[in-house]
Design a protein around this motif. Structure first.
Motif, short mmCIF file in Angstrom:
data_model
loop_
_atom_site.label_atom_id
_atom_site.label_comp_id
_atom_site.label_asym_id
_atom_site.label_seq_id
_atom_site.Cartn_x
_atom_site.Cartn_y
_atom_site.Cartn_z
N ARG A 114 0.81 -1.23 0.00
CA ARG A 114 0.00 0.00 0.00
C ARG A 114 0.84 1.28 0.00
O ARG A 114 0.30 2.36 0.14
CB ARG A 114 -0.92 0.02 1.23
CG ARG A 114 -1.91 -1.12 1.33
CD ARG A 114 -2.98 -1.11 0.26
NE ARG A 114 -3.77 0.08 0.22
CZ ARG A 114 -4.99 0.22 0.71
NH1 ARG A 114 -5.57 -0.77 1.32
NH2 ARG A 114 -5.63 1.35 0.59
N THR A 115 2.16 1.15 -0.14
CA THR A 115 3.04 2.31 -0.04
C THR A 115 4.10 2.28 -1.13
O THR A 115 4.67 1.24 -1.41
CB THR A 115 3.75 2.34 1.33
OG1 THR A 115 2.79 2.17 2.36
CG2 THR A 115 4.49 3.65 1.54
N VAL A 116 4.34 3.44 -1.74
CA VAL A 116 5.42 3.57 -2.72
C VAL A 116 6.26 4.80 -2.39
O VAL A 116 5.78 5.74 -1.77
CB VAL A 116 4.88 3.68 -4.17
CG1 VAL A 116 4.13 2.42 -4.57
CG2 VAL A 116 4.02 4.91 -4.37
N GLU A 117 7.51 4.74 -2.81
CA GLU A 117 8.40 5.91 -2.74
C GLU A 117 8.45 6.50 -4.14
O GLU A 117 8.68 5.79 -5.11
CB GLU A 117 9.81 5.51 -2.32
CG GLU A 117 9.98 5.18 -0.87
CD GLU A 117 9.92 6.39 0.06
OE1 GLU A 117 10.01 7.54 -0.42
OE2 GLU A 117 9.76 6.17 1.25
N PHE A 118 8.22 7.79 -4.23
CA PHE A 118 8.26 8.50 -5.50
C PHE A 118 9.05 9.77 -5.22
O PHE A 118 8.50 10.76 -4.72
CB PHE A 118 6.83 8.80 -5.95
CG PHE A 118 6.67 9.18 -7.40
CD1 PHE A 118 7.72 9.13 -8.29
CD2 PHE A 118 5.43 9.57 -7.87
CE1 PHE A 118 7.55 9.46 -9.63
CE2 PHE A 118 5.24 9.91 -9.19
CZ PHE A 118 6.29 9.86 -10.07
N PRO A 119 10.36 9.76 -5.48
CA PRO A 119 11.25 10.83 -5.01
C PRO A 119 10.74 12.26 -5.16
O PRO A 119 10.89 13.05 -4.25
CB PRO A 119 12.52 10.61 -5.83
CG PRO A 119 12.53 9.13 -6.06
CD PRO A 119 11.07 8.76 -6.26
N LEU A 120 10.10 12.60 -6.26
CA LEU A 120 9.63 13.97 -6.42
C LEU A 120 8.42 14.30 -5.54
O LEU A 120 8.13 15.46 -5.28
CB LEU A 120 9.26 14.24 -7.88
CG LEU A 120 10.42 14.24 -8.86
CD1 LEU A 120 9.91 14.40 -10.28
CD2 LEU A 120 11.41 15.33 -8.53
N TYR A 121 7.72 13.26 -5.09
CA TYR A 121 6.47 13.46 -4.35
C TYR A 121 6.48 12.80 -2.98
O TYR A 121 5.51 12.92 -2.24
CB TYR A 121 5.28 12.96 -5.18
CG TYR A 121 5.30 13.59 -6.55
CD1 TYR A 121 4.87 14.89 -6.75
CD2 TYR A 121 5.83 12.90 -7.64
CE1 TYR A 121 4.95 15.50 -7.99
CE2 TYR A 121 5.92 13.50 -8.89
CZ TYR A 121 5.47 14.79 -9.05
OH TYR A 121 5.56 15.39 -10.29
N GLY A 122 7.55 12.12 -2.62
CA GLY A 122 7.70 11.53 -1.30
C GLY A 122 7.12 10.14 -1.19
O GLY A 122 6.97 9.42 -2.17
N ARG A 123 6.78 9.79 0.03
CA ARG A 123 6.17 8.49 0.32
C ARG A 123 4.67 8.60 0.11
O ARG A 123 4.02 9.46 0.67
CB ARG A 123 6.48 8.07 1.75
CG ARG A 123 6.03 6.67 2.06
CD ARG A 123 6.67 6.14 3.30
NE ARG A 123 7.99 5.65 2.94
CZ ARG A 123 8.62 4.68 3.56
NH1 ARG A 123 8.08 4.10 4.60
NH2 ARG A 123 9.81 4.28 3.18
N CYS A 124 4.15 7.74 -0.75
CA CYS A 124 2.74 7.83 -1.15
C CYS A 124 1.97 6.58 -0.73
O CYS A 124 2.44 5.46 -0.88
CB CYS A 124 2.62 7.95 -2.66
SG CYS A 124 3.50 9.33 -3.40
#
Length: 108
Positions: free
Chosen positions: A14-24
């Motif tokens: 249920r969680t992803v890291e997306f460097p430009l947008y943080g932890r989603c």
């Protein structure tokens, strides 16, 4: 699907890291009207009442039903003030307006 978006790394289901947008927080929705961001009788209807509200953003997956799909990344807190669908959901039009990132996948 996420392997096709550069820079996104799964942390858990249920969680992803997306460097430009943080932890989603990652959630999938297929309702044509919009996305549910809280659930009746679950105690998550107030911003900050569950742990995923503390993440940087929510990444929502929408299936148009015609082969196209889109991923939206939105800040979480502003979504709570615009819930209209059954008092727990947000309209796709509002998600589109708030989204900091959007990516459309088209059939090959």
């Amino acid at each position: 699907m996420l392997k096709n978006v550069e820079g996104v790394t799964a942390v858990d289901e249920r969680t992803v890291e997306f460097p430009l947008y943080g932890r989603c927080h990652f959630a999938a929705y297929t309702d044509p009207k919009g996305a549910m961001i809280s659930t009746p009788n679950r105690g998550d209807d107030v911003f900050g009442s569950v742990d995923w509200h503390l993440r940087d953003a929510i990444m929502m997956f929408r299936d148009f039903g015609d082969g196209r799909c889109i991923i939206y990344v939105c800040p979480i807190k502003p979504l709570f003030s615009i819930r209209t669908i059954g008092h727990h959901g947000v309209r796709w039009e509002d998600v589109l307006e708030l989204a900091k990132f959007k990516h459309v996948f088209r059939p090959q």
